[in-house]
Motif scaffolding. Structure first.
Motif, short mmCIF file in Angstrom:
data_model
loop_
_atom_site.label_atom_id
_atom_site.label_comp_id
_atom_site.label_asym_id
_atom_site.label_seq_id
_atom_site.Cartn_x
_atom_site.Cartn_y
_atom_site.Cartn_z
N PHE A 128 0.82 -1.21 0.00
CA PHE A 128 0.00 0.00 0.00
C PHE A 128 0.85 1.26 0.00
CE2 PHE A 128 -2.23 -3.45 2.11
CZ PHE A 128 -3.40 -3.51 1.38
N ARG A 129 2.08 1.16 0.47
CA ARG A 129 2.94 2.35 0.50
C ARG A 129 3.32 2.79 -0.90
NH1 ARG A 129 5.64 -0.55 5.08
NH2 ARG A 129 4.76 0.40 6.98
N GLY A 130 3.48 1.83 -1.81
CA GLY A 130 3.93 2.21 -3.13
C GLY A 130 3.08 1.72 -4.28
N TYR A 131 2.21 0.72 -4.03
CA TYR A 131 1.45 0.08 -5.12
C TYR A 131 2.37 -0.21 -6.30
CZ TYR A 131 -2.82 1.43 -2.59
OH TYR A 131 -3.80 1.57 -1.65
N ARG A 132 3.51 -0.82 -6.00
CA ARG A 132 4.50 -1.09 -7.04
C ARG A 132 4.13 -2.36 -7.82
NH1 ARG A 132 7.71 0.52 -2.60
NH2 ARG A 132 8.72 2.53 -2.97
N GLY A 133 4.57 -2.41 -9.04
CA GLY A 133 4.40 -3.60 -9.85
C GLY A 133 3.15 -3.57 -10.69
N GLU A 134 3.14 -4.44 -11.69
CA GLU A 134 2.04 -4.46 -12.65
C GLU A 134 0.72 -4.86 -12.01
OE1 GLU A 134 0.14 -3.87 -16.19
OE2 GLU A 134 2.19 -3.30 -15.58
N LEU A 135 0.76 -5.78 -11.04
CA LEU A 135 -0.48 -6.27 -10.44
C LEU A 135 -1.19 -5.21 -9.61
CD1 LEU A 135 0.63 -9.86 -9.35
CD2 LEU A 135 -0.80 -9.21 -11.31
N LEU A 136 -0.45 -4.19 -9.15
CA LEU A 136 -1.06 -3.12 -8.35
C LEU A 136 -1.11 -1.79 -9.11
CD1 LEU A 136 0.57 -3.94 -4.89
CD2 LEU A 136 -1.84 -4.22 -5.51
N ARG A 137 -0.83 -1.87 -10.39
CA ARG A 137 -0.78 -0.63 -11.19
C ARG A 137 -2.13 0.10 -11.18
NH1 ARG A 137 -2.11 0.13 -16.46
NH2 ARG A 137 -2.22 -2.14 -16.77
N LYS A 138 -3.23 -0.64 -11.27
CA LYS A 138 -4.55 0.01 -11.29
C LYS A 138 -4.81 0.76 -9.98
CE LYS A 138 -9.45 -0.86 -12.15
NZ LYS A 138 -10.47 -1.90 -12.47
N LYS A 139 -4.38 0.20 -8.86
CA LYS A 139 -4.54 0.88 -7.57
C LYS A 139 -3.74 2.18 -7.55
CE LYS A 139 -6.74 -2.81 -6.14
NZ LYS A 139 -8.21 -2.85 -6.14
N ARG A 140 -2.51 2.10 -8.04
CA ARG A 140 -1.67 3.28 -8.08
C ARG A 140 -2.29 4.36 -8.99
NH1 ARG A 140 2.37 0.73 -9.59
NH2 ARG A 140 2.40 1.16 -11.82
N ASN A 141 -2.82 3.95 -10.13
CA ASN A 141 -3.42 4.91 -11.05
C ASN A 141 -4.66 5.57 -10.44
OD1 ASN A 141 -1.47 4.33 -12.92
ND2 ASN A 141 -2.74 2.97 -14.15
#
Length: 290
Positions: A128-141
């Motif tokens: 949750f701190r970085g939403y790093r990586g492809e699997l969490l990309r939508k969360k980061r966006n």
């Protein structure tokens, strides 16, 4: 075990929480999320919880799928099978029992199984701190879109901001087409009122000065927090992703977030899986063999 027990009241908090704190210390990071008095109290009506004091204290209740269970406030591994059977009495099972507490339980006298609907979702706080990586990309966006569209601020949940949290809860109910008292509305309102009593971390989030979301998290062990409630106004896309990010970023020592179980509900399951849990914490039902 007698058949009546005591209703859960706030006067029992110290007695029960002291025992649950010892269990969390013994079982560590993978302790099931139920092992806190606040959780039992807030859902006492949903599960018809009753407290049985004595040398082998426990809490009895009814699971969401109707099983009459006993939650032990002691380590079941320390009892001979006849003692453990006596605690179980006429109930269906001991529950929730973590995997590490099964070692030493007599497999000749007891059997156990678990359900995916009961398992807690367990995430690295770093997710949750970085939403790093492809699997969490939508969360980061989604979080970035929120921050691009709104000025987002956070305030502690206090008497001054509690009314804003209640307004968010009302907006959440309308957005889900739920009536007051449905879903976890009643428990959430009690948690808001009793947050200091239960030691919950509360934060209210604002978008351009307007209430947009709130969360109530419970420090559980030195490295784990349980996300007890998180509610957001659906008009602010990305508010959930930002709240989880902000909470984890503000608590640098936090290693894990426990998002509790999905109750077998497809929407819950899809949402919780989308945050990429590192593990599912299994909770076992222990029964006396026929």
């Amino acid at each position: 075990m007698n058949t009546e027990g005591l209703p859960l009241t706030l006067a029992l908090r110290g007695e029960i929480e002291d025992r649950m704190r010892a269990q969390r210390a013994a079982w560590g990071e993978q302790t099931p999320s139920e092992y806190a008095f606040s959780n039992l109290y807030l859902f006492r009506h949903a599960h018809d919880y009753r407290y049985f004091p004595g040398p082998l204290p426990c809490v009895a209740g009814v699971t969401y799928d109707g099983a009459r269970h006993v939650l032990p406030l002691f380590d079941p591994r320390l009892l001979a099978w006849r003692e453990l059977a006596g605690v179980l009495g006429s109930h269906d099972c001991l529950f929730p029992i973590p995997a590490q507490a099964l070692d030493g339980v007599d497999a000749n006298k007891f059997c156990w199984d678990d359900s995916p609907a009961d398992a807690d979702y367990f995430y690295p706080a770093e997710n949750f701190r970085g939403y790093r990586g492809e699997l969490l990309r939508k969360k980061r966006n989604l979080m970035q879109q929120l921050l691009a569209a709104h000025q987002v601020t956070a305030r502690p949940l206090t008497d001054d901001t509690a009314a804003d949290a209640l307004a968010i809860l009302d907006a959440w109910l309308r957005g889900k087409q739920k009536q007051p008292g449905e879903a976890d509305d009643s428990a959430c309102r009690e948690a808001l009122a009793l947050r200091r009593h239960f030691g919950l971390d509360g934060l209210v989030y604002y978008a351009d000065g307007l209430p947009a979301g709130f969360l109530l998290a419970q420090p559980f062990t030195p490295s784990v927090a349980v996300m007890r409630f998180a509610k957001g106004d659906d008009r602010y896309k990305g508010i959930y992703q930002y709240m989880f990010h902000h909470y984890c970023a503000a608590n640098s020592d936090l290693r894990w977030l426990n998002f509790e179980q999905d109750l077998g509900l497809p929407n819950f399951r899809q949402t919780k899986r989308s945050y990429q849990p590192a593990a599912m914490l299994r909770k076992f039902r222990v029964r006396l063999r026929a």
